[in-house]
Design an enzyme around this catalytic site. Structure first.
Site, short mmCIF file in Angstrom:
data_model
loop_
_atom_site.label_atom_id
_atom_site.label_comp_id
_atom_site.label_asym_id
_atom_site.label_seq_id
_atom_site.Cartn_x
_atom_site.Cartn_y
_atom_site.Cartn_z
CG ASP A 90 -26.64 -16.74 -85.07
OD1 ASP A 90 -27.15 -15.66 -85.40
OD2 ASP A 90 -26.64 -17.16 -83.90
CE LYS A 118 -28.54 -13.64 -84.25
NZ LYS A 118 -27.23 -13.66 -83.52
CD GLU A 186 -27.13 -11.59 -76.20
OE1 GLU A 186 -26.95 -12.45 -75.31
OE2 GLU A 186 -26.93 -11.81 -77.42
#
Length: 271
Positions: A90, A118, A186
């Site tokens: 991330d 990400k 998500e």
């Protein structure tokens, strides 16, 4: 049947090949070498060093306190343990605020061993995605519930219901057009996540987004039934209870993802 030999290291092009072959991708978070080695040896295709470490490793209430230095430290530890899984890391909160800042953080993460970074969100992040991809840095996009936006969302809530679902579809196509090679969805209702997955040319990885995605990811602590100090989300299943060991839990999770038995309706969100 797998389209990717189990002994072969995963690569970015292999992800798209798996989607075309209908081969579900198995992803877990990891933050240290020991767990990463176990996951790598028991069928996990992608490892995510997530900024979720701020909550499950550091004890914060959100991911906002995590720094690039934190991400680099944990990414390097995980990278040393992997033989097969593709490593995604991330970009921490505001590390991607500008293309230049994102390039600096992403460079550090790739030098630490990550193979993809990400980035949460679309909008102005599209410029960031393009900027990184043009500089040979593979990007995974994260849409739907983006934890770095928790203050704006007012908590961890399902995203993409009603008219918001159409915007989510547009955002998903936009990040792919900008160059993203993978899209995490998500806390998105199953119907819209399934539709997005069918429309995109790159794989989708769901977390609370139903069985129609091209793969699944869970935070390792959730998959193992560990108490993180936070309310357990609907999409979480304790695989350690049936697996009997960490390795057994990972194998059970991987098998359930690949055969489509996880997530079921109990672990997903309706429209």
């Amino acid at each position: 049947m797998s389209s990717h030999a189990d002994s072969n290291p995963w690569t970015v092009p292999a992800l798209a090949q798996a989607k075309r072959a209908g081969r579900k991708l198995v992803m877990l978070t990891a933050y240290d070498a020991s767990f990463a080695r176990t996951f790598d040896a028991n069928g996990v295709d992608l490892i995510l060093v997530g900024d979720s470490l701020g909550m499950v490793m550091q004890g914060h209430d959100s991911t906002l306190a995590v720094t690039t230095a934190d991400m680099v430290y944990h990414t390097a530890a995980v990278a040393r343990a992997l033989d097969r899984a593709l490593l995604v890391a991330d970009l921490s909160f505001q590390a991607d605020a500008t293309p230049e800042r994102a390039l600096d953080a992403a460079t550090q993460l790739l030098q630490a061993g990550a193979e993809m970074v990400k980035i949460e969100g679309a909008g102005h992040k599209l410029e960031v995605i393009r900027y990184l991809v043009e500089r040979e840095i593979p990007v995974c996009s994260h849409l739907g519930l983006t934890p770095q936006s928790v203050l704006r969302f007012g908590g961890y809530k399902v995203q993409g219901r009603g008219e918001a679902g159409e915007q989510l579809r547009r955002d998903a196509q936009a990040v792919v057009d900008a160059g993203a090679s993978l899209v995490v969805l998500e806390c998105v209702p199953t119907p819209i996540a399934t539709q997005i997955s069918a429309e995109l040319s790159v794989p989708t990885i769901g977390i609370g987004a139903g069985p129609g995605c091209d793969g699944q990811v869970l935070v390792m602590h959730d998959m193992l039934g560990l108490d993180s100090g936070h309310r357990r989300p609907k999409f979480v299943k304790d695989f350690l209870a049936e697996g009997g060991s960490v390795a057994g839990a990972v194998r059970a999770y991987a098998q359930a993802v690949r055969d489509g038995s996880f997530p079921d309706a109990e672990h997903a969100y309706a429209a």
